[in-house]
Design an enzyme around this catalytic site. Sequence first.
Site, PDB file in Angstrom:
ATOM      1  N   SER A  62      89.077  24.830 -48.473  1.00  0.00           N
ATOM      2  CA  SER A  62      89.008  25.563 -50.091  1.00  0.00           C
ATOM      3  C   SER A  62      89.240  25.599 -50.878  1.00  0.00           C
ATOM      4  CB  SER A  62      87.279  24.383 -49.967  1.00  0.00           C
ATOM      5  OG  SER A  62      86.724  23.723 -51.336  1.00  0.00           O
ATOM      6  N   ASP A 205      88.101  17.470 -48.771  1.00  0.00           N
ATOM      7  CA  ASP A 205      87.826  18.724 -48.256  1.00  0.00           C
ATOM      8  C   ASP A 205      87.646  19.315 -47.072  1.00  0.00           C
ATOM      9  OD1 ASP A 205      86.325  21.556 -48.141  1.00  0.00           O
ATOM     10  OD2 ASP A 205      85.807  21.327 -50.991  1.00  0.00           O
TER      11      ASP A 205
END
EC number: 3.1.1.-
Length: 401
Positions: A62, A205
């Site tokens: 991320s 993510d």
Amino acid sequence: MFKNNKPPKYGNLVTILSLDGGGVRGIIGGVILANLEKHLQEIDNDESVRLADYFDVIAGTSTGGLMTAMLTAPNDSGRPLYAAKDIVPFYLEESPKIFYGSKWWDPSALWALFRPKYNGEYLHTRLGEILGETKLDQTLTNVVIPTFDIKKLQPTIFSSYHASVDPSLNAKLSDICIGTSAAPFYLPPYKFPENDKMRTFNLIDGGVTANDPTLVGMTAMSRKSIIKHPDMDGFKPLEYEKYIVISIGTGSAKREEYYSAVEAAKWGFENWAYNWKHKTTPILDIIFESSRDMVQYHTSVLFQALESEDNYLRIDADTLKKDEVFMDDSETLNLENLKNIGEKLLDTNVMRMNLDTYTYEPIPKTVNNDQELKRFAKILSDEKKLRNKTFKTMIDDSSNS
């Protein structure tokens, strides 16, 4: 691929840097990275050296994936696009443009009940501007960036190793960074490429897979040993006592209490997705925190079992308040506060996970994180010098034979 750093076969160690996910809390990690790079520059008396010159793998999830790209993507001179000291200023400037109107009492935030809170357009454009057409196989050291493919319901791990054996995984860094940052609820899932005749990815993510990518990074190097890659000559797949690992977190509110079973027993889908009372996203927070905690637990057990605890440094702040952990709070006051938290973390005593309670406790030695970073920097510097010396000796011997 070891363009700036000779491979492990010329030295004694495997060096890994791991960067957690956490949105704007990446500022905390940015402060730590800047200090580590500063120590390396001081030890080697060279302000031009960068983190990519010392690590065999940089793994990031991320926001950590974005930092990984910044530290390893080449500029026109073949050096990293960003120095570590540039990360915090980047986040201070860009976060408000990515996470606009981030306060929950902003009425416009109500649309997040029906679609992603942010459209991601600025993030997509900015990453395209920064990273351009740079692909995974062009990074200045090996990288590993976890994502999750919602079409296949399985993790997709983008790594330098995979890119070398599977061209379909040799994607643009900008696409990979957009994918690993697409946190459910906050940013839309990301599909690429648009040409369906090619292999396509439908990503969210990487934090749902490995919010702390430490083990993913270690596994990437183990896999090279398994296939007897020449870079890993002399290293067995499970010789983790020869690994040097620095893992940098983005902070958590572990000391705070959240939900009770009595309270949650009354929740339906809406409260699990977004809880108005606590202003949190319970199911997403639970996934990210549990993913990170289990990695830290297994990594701690591994190094303890090998009696190599001093080879693993985990730096994270678990004393954040509940109103400091929002991954999208881009208010100037909060961003500056995160920077201050990172700076204070440097002066905090080194902590290790208590394997019985899952909490972090100070190690017996009275040493702070900055002092330990300096110790690790010396190890990294010595390893780099050893590899260069071994390589030069081999070249000289070859020339004289």
